[in-house]
Enzyme design. Structure first.
Site, short mmCIF file in Angstrom:
data_model
loop_
_atom_site.label_atom_id
_atom_site.label_comp_id
_atom_site.label_asym_id
_atom_site.label_seq_id
_atom_site.Cartn_x
_atom_site.Cartn_y
_atom_site.Cartn_z
N LYS A 23 0.84 -1.21 0.00
CA LYS A 23 0.00 0.00 0.00
C LYS A 23 0.87 1.25 0.00
O LYS A 23 0.57 2.23 -0.70
CB LYS A 23 -0.91 -0.05 1.23
CG LYS A 23 -1.79 1.17 1.45
CD LYS A 23 -2.81 0.90 2.54
CE LYS A 23 -2.20 0.74 3.91
NZ LYS A 23 -1.83 2.02 4.55
N SER A 24 1.94 1.24 0.79
CA SER A 24 2.82 2.41 0.89
C SER A 24 3.48 2.72 -0.45
O SER A 24 3.50 3.88 -0.89
CB SER A 24 3.90 2.15 1.94
OG SER A 24 3.35 1.93 3.20
N ARG A 28 2.59 6.00 -3.23
CA ARG A 28 3.68 6.86 -3.67
C ARG A 28 3.80 6.81 -5.19
O ARG A 28 3.95 7.84 -5.86
CB ARG A 28 5.00 6.42 -3.02
CG ARG A 28 5.13 6.83 -1.55
CD ARG A 28 6.23 6.03 -0.85
NE ARG A 28 6.51 6.54 0.49
CZ ARG A 28 5.75 6.31 1.55
NH1 ARG A 28 4.64 5.60 1.43
NH2 ARG A 28 6.08 6.80 2.73
N GLY A 70 -5.42 7.33 5.64
CA GLY A 70 -4.53 8.37 6.13
C GLY A 70 -3.45 8.75 5.14
O GLY A 70 -3.12 9.93 4.96
N ASP A 292 4.18 0.04 12.50
CA ASP A 292 2.98 -0.69 12.05
C ASP A 292 3.00 -2.16 12.42
O ASP A 292 1.98 -2.84 12.31
CB ASP A 292 2.80 -0.56 10.53
CG ASP A 292 2.17 0.77 10.14
OD1 ASP A 292 1.63 1.46 11.03
OD2 ASP A 292 2.21 1.12 8.95
N LYS A 319 -3.17 6.99 14.58
CA LYS A 319 -3.45 6.12 13.44
C LYS A 319 -4.97 5.99 13.29
O LYS A 319 -5.74 6.79 13.80
CB LYS A 319 -2.78 4.76 13.65
CG LYS A 319 -1.27 4.82 13.68
CD LYS A 319 -0.67 4.98 12.30
CE LYS A 319 0.85 4.83 12.32
NZ LYS A 319 1.42 4.85 10.96
N ARG A 366 -5.42 -3.12 10.92
CA ARG A 366 -4.33 -3.84 11.60
C ARG A 366 -4.77 -4.46 12.93
O ARG A 366 -4.18 -5.44 13.37
CB ARG A 366 -3.11 -2.94 11.79
CG ARG A 366 -2.58 -2.42 10.47
CD ARG A 366 -1.10 -2.14 10.48
NE ARG A 366 -0.72 -1.50 9.22
CZ ARG A 366 -0.59 -2.11 8.06
NH1 ARG A 366 -0.80 -3.42 7.97
NH2 ARG A 366 -0.26 -1.45 6.97
#
Length: 409
Positions: A23-24, A28, A70, A292, A319, A366
């Site tokens: 996802k990160s 990006r 977020g 995380d 978070k 999470r």
């Protein structure tokens, strides 16, 4: 959706699982693709957050609702602020409207951005009128969420004079900053990171390039937890992963050695092998660079009857939920004794777990996934289990593939 979880019949698991893109890295890469249209992306995340980011980037006017995402909130704030001719109201869920964004907004305003708060100062929703940002120097506290920093770095190549970013104090979440800089490097943008100063050069065009998103190490963490709680001889193969990962959570390969789990890199896969039982009754980690995975580690320790002291968790209260408070509550339902402060968690070792517990998930993917592996040690229920779609929609099906009993109530 409420699920009843139970252990596989065979706790020496031998399975292969394919996990979609990080996802990160996905978000990006999507932002860079929006700035430079000749970038192609492979192995995109199939998460809700990735879909929300794509949908948001496609808009030029009106309301952009990113729900619980977020990363999308931070990245799109910077993106729309730098896009001349675009005018949006950027909003999200009720929880998103409680998550602070003042530091990023003020940094962008210091560069010349036109951003106003629609409701409470310091929080979304934001009214953003895109402008050409001509200033090129900004400073930020170094111990904030790395997503604020990455949001600025990602738009930097599109700014007329690039960007010089000064970080004040001790820097945390360095791997996520380095991930962003590595992606900029892949598309030919000049960057430097010396001491507390990051410089990104302006770039008008990039050559045709394909960014291949590595699979998500945060998602892999739950299988490390499963391997740790399974019998010696368990082997779980996960794809697609790189040995020199850009993701901070790849530190899992080192951390879970303490749990008796060995990681082997084979081509584009990792093989998790349970080779021994855990060797200590108390483990300590500074997770400043990988917060995380705190939930996963805490649950692993609970399941194995050992204690832990986790530090570097100062970003967890802002978070999707206050993860420290939520962990204290949910671990406590199983009988655990948990102490927390503003940046750490201490779990005392215990040998017996309460059964029949219902774990609440707090709109936090999470929380649901970190507790999933605990079904190896106790039968329990998970409320609002569909929340996993935020980052890993296939999670419960993949646990079923490993033999877990998962029944919708």
């Amino acid at each position: 959706m409420r699920l009843q979880l139970s252990s596989p019949n065979d706790t020496k698991i031998q399975k292969a699982i394919a996990i979609t893109g990080s996802k990160s890295e996905t978000n990006r890469s999507l932002l860079l693709q929006a700035l430079f249209s000749n970038i192609k992306i492979e192995n995109l995340s199939n998460s809700d957050d990735g879909a929300v980011m794509q949908k948001g980037l496609a808009k030029s006017t009106g309301e952009v609702d990113i729900h619980h995402a977020g990363t999308a909130m931070r990245f799109l704030t910077a993106y729309f602020a730098s896009q001349e001719g675009k005018e949006v109201v950027l909003t999200g869920s009720q929880r998103m409207q409680e998550r602070p964004i003042k530091i990023l907004v003020e940094a962008l305003q210091s560069l010349g951005a036109d951003i106003q708060y629609e409701k409470e100062a310091g929080y979304p929703p934001l009214k953003i009128v895109g402008k050409k940002l001509e200033k090129s120097h900004v400073s930020l506290p170094a111990n904030i969420s790395s997503q604020y920093i990455s949001a600025l770095l990602l738009i930097a190549p599109s700014l007329e004079n690039g960007l010089e970013l000064e970080l004040i104090g001790k820097i945390t979440s360095v791997p996520y900053i380095k991930m962003t800089l590595a992606l900029l490097d892949q598309i030919g943008v000049q960057t430097s990171f010396e001491g507390n100063t990051i410089k990104v050069s302006s770039k008008e065009n990039v050559e045709d390039v394909t960014l291949v998103v590595e699979s998500d190490w945060s998602s892999a963490s739950y299988f490390y937890s499963i391997a740790a709680m399974c019998d010696v001889g368990t082997e779980i193969q996960l794809s697609s992963y790189k040995q020199n990962s850009l993701q901070g959570d790849s530190v899992l390969a080192d951390i879970y050695k303490d749990f008796g789990v060995q990681t082997k890199f084979v081509n584009n896969t990792i093989l998790l092998q349970k080779i021994s039982d855990v060797s200590s009754d108390h483990l300590e980690y500074d997770l400043s660079n990988a917060p995380d995975i705190a939930q996963t580690i805490a649950v692993s320790c609970l399941g194995l009857g050992i204690g832990c002291h986790l530090t570097g968790l100062h970003t967890l209260p802002i978070k999707e939920t206050d993860r420290l408070a939520a962990l204290q509550t949910e671990l406590g339902k199983f009988g655990a004794t948990v102490d927390i402060d503003s940046e750490s968690l201490t779990l005392k070792a215990q040998s017996q777990l309460a059964s029949g517990v219902a774990v609440d998930t707090y709109n936090d993917h999470r929380m649901a996934m970190a507790f999933g592996p605990l079904a190896l040690k106790a039968n329990f229920m998970v409320n609002d289990a569909e929340v996993v779609s935020k980052s890993y929609p296939d999670f419960w099906n993949d646990l079923r593939a490993l033999g877990f009993g998962i029944e919708e109530l």
